[in-house]
Design an enzyme around this catalytic site. Structure first.
Site, short mmCIF file in Angstrom:
data_model
loop_
_atom_site.label_atom_id
_atom_site.label_comp_id
_atom_site.label_asym_id
_atom_site.label_seq_id
_atom_site.Cartn_x
_atom_site.Cartn_y
_atom_site.Cartn_z
N CYS A 176 -13.80 110.41 -19.65
CA CYS A 176 -15.23 110.09 -19.80
C CYS A 176 -16.13 110.85 -18.82
CB CYS A 176 -15.47 108.59 -19.65
SG CYS A 176 -15.08 107.94 -18.03
N HIS A 180 -30.51 109.19 -8.24
CA HIS A 180 -30.69 108.11 -9.22
C HIS A 180 -31.60 108.56 -10.34
CE1 HIS A 180 -30.07 105.40 -5.54
NE2 HIS A 180 -28.97 105.97 -5.96
C1 PEP Z 1 -16.81 110.37 -13.37
O1 PEP Z 1 -16.66 110.40 -12.15
O2 PEP Z 1 -16.36 111.25 -14.14
C2 PEP Z 1 -17.53 109.27 -14.00
C3 PEP Z 1 -17.57 109.14 -15.31
O3 PEP Z 1 -18.20 108.42 -13.21
P1 PEP Z 1 -19.59 108.78 -12.46
O4 PEP Z 1 -20.06 110.09 -12.99
O5 PEP Z 1 -20.49 107.65 -12.78
O6 PEP Z 1 -19.14 108.83 -11.05
#
Ligand code: PEP
Ligand code: MG
Length: 749
Positions: A677, A364
């Site tokens: 993303c 975190h």
């Molecule tokens: C991902 O898995 O690429 C994502 C954007 O989500 P997180 O990094 O929050 O798991």
């Protein structure tokens, strides 16, 4: 009146204290101390060896060995008996040194005539400072009392060394925390910073090392231990509902706090002449030394617990809280063994960087550091022992390297790097208002990822067109209880207001795996990354998801709302999650609340399975956002948090790019809006490859938008598509070498 039964160590310590109180320079003091110890212990020799650098010990003072060998005799860590004491951090006691394993004869010292040898480490809280040795001609074995006395004396020497008591022009080496040190860790968040150390948990400074009244001192220790026990019991009561791990730590605290052995050893040290604080530190030092040698992770954890507990006890004894009154230096770089996300967020953007002895890429704290866009180095072994408040420090989050007290050449090279980065940043800032249109005329839409309110100002600063991913879990993770719907609605409304009409894609709660809410019961899972997480939790425990969706609807109140569900693995899950959202919209309408002016509902594609979902899924989803971080870990079966494997597979491998092309094709066929993303979207070359295979919307950390845009402006996406096809035909493993060459050949924007 001295006690008639006064032990050797008490006498020795008292004399030592008196000697140290006399005026004198570093070398003089060291010489006096060796004389004093040799006289008190009736040995022919007493010598003090201190570390010259991390690997080399130097004879700094002696009574008995040839005086001309002082500052000349040196040995490597592990070399000879002295080196062995230093390396193992344990005493060597032998009546026949020359026949001892590893004995090394040093002719310049004249030590061949000494038969017996007793050496103890001079160490403070796991930091090796040197070795204290006594030797005698006669073949005598030193008694347990004598070993103990020398050990206690070494402890006081360590404290005095730490306080700089032996520093002078002629003994520059007796100055710990002065040398430049380079430490290697892992990169938790890219970026670089130069600043000064700010210890999250400053060390307790102990200045009274020796006691005159063991009875009173023992009473003081017992009283402090009692307070400690009560506070641990209170903590246990308060965290009755906490998760298993947290309770396990507290149970371990309680076990140590009630341990008779621990208390007995500390009382024994007081009996030998140490103050209560010094007695606690002695135990702590020994635990840290063991910690450095312990291979077993469970044992290491428990030794860490003991270390924490000792700190608490020291704070009770000295009355020093975490706030020592020290003023935060300018350009503070936070140094801690570990830190919770809430605490890190409290420091906020005033920090220039963070270095953690533990931590992990997916912790975190790392999520917060990323949100705050400050460089973070994790797994930086010994940093909390090495660093002092105010030390100069350079954090290289790109390489996962920390330079503590860097020398001028390192600092200069680093500043050159920063200047280049600043110049580049200025160039990128000029591009801020230009759309990212490639040379071929194709536009790529660049958005930013966010997770806290503090991110929103970057929207304007970076030139992002919107927020492609708003991670909503931080508000849930940072608290001790479930946030209220009204608080969430207020926060989301502020986010929408700050976005000034730009699109914000809110991702519903993505908890589970590494993201654990302390107030929610969580089953033990053998493989949490592939376990009960994200939308799976939302669909099984609809209460939390519904509450969050209500907050989002209320926040939108007449404005457009974009919602996406994380880790959707199959069509049915998307249908179910979307139904819940639509039902909540109906409910809100019934209650007479204003509805969003427009609703977009999408899914994050983070498991390969979703790429092969039926057409109906692609037709139903308003948009799909590829969560590359998770998708890549599942595609390659390589844990994104495991340092051993997380960099093993290349995002630009032809296999992964071919798979992404499948997703691009399916979205194109159904007319579904597609974006990417994951973190890779923020790496310019990787972003270019995504654009080349047809991803037209990329979402990344704000700092990456400039560099990514700069590259897109200079490139021709058709040429990149051709490179991908060439690479496939040639059968190469990865596009990276070709694409890197291509980028090198591009002219400036
Ligand atoms: C991902 O898995 O690429 C994502 C954007 O989500 P997180 O990094 O929050 O798991
Ligand atoms: Mg993800």
């Amino acid at each position: 009146m001295p006690d008639r039964s006064e032990s050797e160590s008490r006498k020795l310590l008292r004399r030592l204290r008196d000697t140290l109180a006399e005026p004198g320079q570093g070398q003089e003091r060291l010489d006096r101390i060796t004389g004093l110890i040799a006289d008190s212990m009736c040995t022919d020799v007493c010598s003090i060896y201190l570390f010259r650098d991390r690997e080399t010990l130097e004879l700094c003072a002696t009574r008995g060995l040839k005086p001309e060998s002082v500052h000349r005799t040196r040995m490597r860590l592990g070399e000879g008996l002295v080196g062995r004491v230093a390396r193992t951090a344990t005493a060597v006691n032998t009546a026949d040194a020359p026949s001892e394993r590893g004995f090394r004869y040093m002719p310049e010292t004249g030590e061949e005539i000494y038969s017996s040898f007793l050496g103890v480490p001079i160490q403070r809280l796991g930091e090796k400072l040197g070795v204290l040795v006594v030797q005698s001609r006669e073949a005598r074995a030193y008694s347990e009392d004598e070993v103990y006395a020398l050990d206690v004396t070494a402890m006081v020497l360590a404290e005095m060394t730490e306080l700089g008591a032996f520093v002078s022009d002629d003994t520059p080496i007796a100055a710990p925390h002065k040398h430049p040190v380079m430490l290697r860790g892992g990169s938790g968040q890219e970026g670089t910073a130069e600043g000064h150390v700010w210890l999250h948990e400053p060390r307790v400074v102990v200045t009274n090392l020796v006691n005159d009244d063991p009875v009173a001192e023992t009473a003081r220790l017992r009283e402090a231990v009692e307070k400690l026990r009560v506070s641990v019991d209170d903590l246990l009561r308060l965290t009755a509902g906490a998760d298993k791990e947290q309770r396990e730590i507290l149970e371990a605290y309680r076990m140590f706090a009630k341990s008779r052995g621990w208390l007995r050893r500390m009382e024994q040290s007081i009996e030998s002449g140490l103050s209560a604080e010094a007695a606690v530190e002695k135990e702590q030092s020994e635990a840290r030394a063991r910690l450095q040698l312990a291979p077993d992770p469970y044992l290491r954890e428990r030794l860490h617990d003991l270390d924490d507990l000792s700190n608490r006890l020291l704070r009770i004894l000295t009355g020093q809280g975490s706030d020592t009154g020290a003023v935060m230096p300018d350009r503070p770089i936070l140094v801690a063994r570990n830190i919770g996300p809430g605490e890190l967020l409290e420091y906020g953007k005033k920090l220039k960087g963070v270095v953690l002895e533990e931590g992990s890429v997916g912790s975190h704290a790392a999520v917060v550091a990323r949100a705050l866009a400050i460089p973070l180095v994790v797994h930086c072994d010994t940093i909390t022992t090495e660093a002092l408040n105010g030390d100069s420090v350079i954090v290289d989050g790109d390489e996962g390297v920390v330079h503590l007290r860097p020398d001028d050449s390192v600092a200069a090279a680093f500043r050159d790097k920063i200047v280049m980065q600043t110049q580049a940043a200025a160039r990128f800032a000029e591009l801020r208002d230009r759309p990212a249109v490639a040379r071929c005329g194709t536009a790529v839409s660049l958005h930013m990822n966010a997770g806290i309110m503090a991110d929103l100002p970057s929207l304007k600063g970076s030139g992002a067109e919107g927020v492609g991913l708003f991670r909503t879990e931080l508000q849930f993770l940072l608290r001790n209880s479930m946030p209220r719907r009204s608080d969430l609605a207020a926060l989301y409304a502020r986010v929408l207001k700050a976005a000034e009409g730009r699109r914000v894609a809110f991702r519903t709660l993505d908890i589970g795996s590494d993201k654990v809410m302390p107030y929610m019961n969580r089953p033990e899972e053998p493989n949490p990354a592939m376990g009960w997480r994200a939308v799976r939790v939302g669909l099984d425990k609809t209460g939390v998801m519904r509450m969050q969706l209500q907050a989002l609807i209320r926040a939108a109140a007449g404005r457009p709302l974009t919602v996406m569900f994380p880790l959707v693995a199959e069509h049915g899950e998307f249908v179910a999650a979307r139904d819940i959202l639509l039902r909540e919209i109906d409910r809100e309408a019934h209650l007479g609340h204003p509805l969003p002016s427009r609703l977009e509902v999408g899914a994050m594609l983070e498991t390969p399975s979703l790429a092969f979902a039926p057409d109906a899924f692609f037709q139903m989803a308003d948009f799909i956002s590829v969560g590359g971080n998770d998708l890549k870990q599942f595609f390659f079966a390589a844990d994104r948090e495991n340092e051993l494997v997380r960099r093993r597979y290349d995002t630009l491998s032809i296999s992964f790019l071919t798979f992404l092309q499948t997703i691009v094709r399916r979205c194109a066929e159904s007319g579904t809006h597609l974006s990417f993303c994951g973190e890779d979207a923020g790496r310019p070359i990787d972003a270019l490859a995504m654009a080349g295979i047809g991803m037209r919307t990329l979402s990344m950390r704000p700092a990456s938008i400039g560099p990514v845009k700069d590259l897109i402006l200079r490139a021709d996406l058709g040429e990149i598509a051709a490179l991908v096809e060439d690479a496939k035909r040639l059968g190469v493993a990865s596009l990276r070498p070709q694409l890197t060459d291509y980028v090198r050949g591009l002219s400036p924007a």
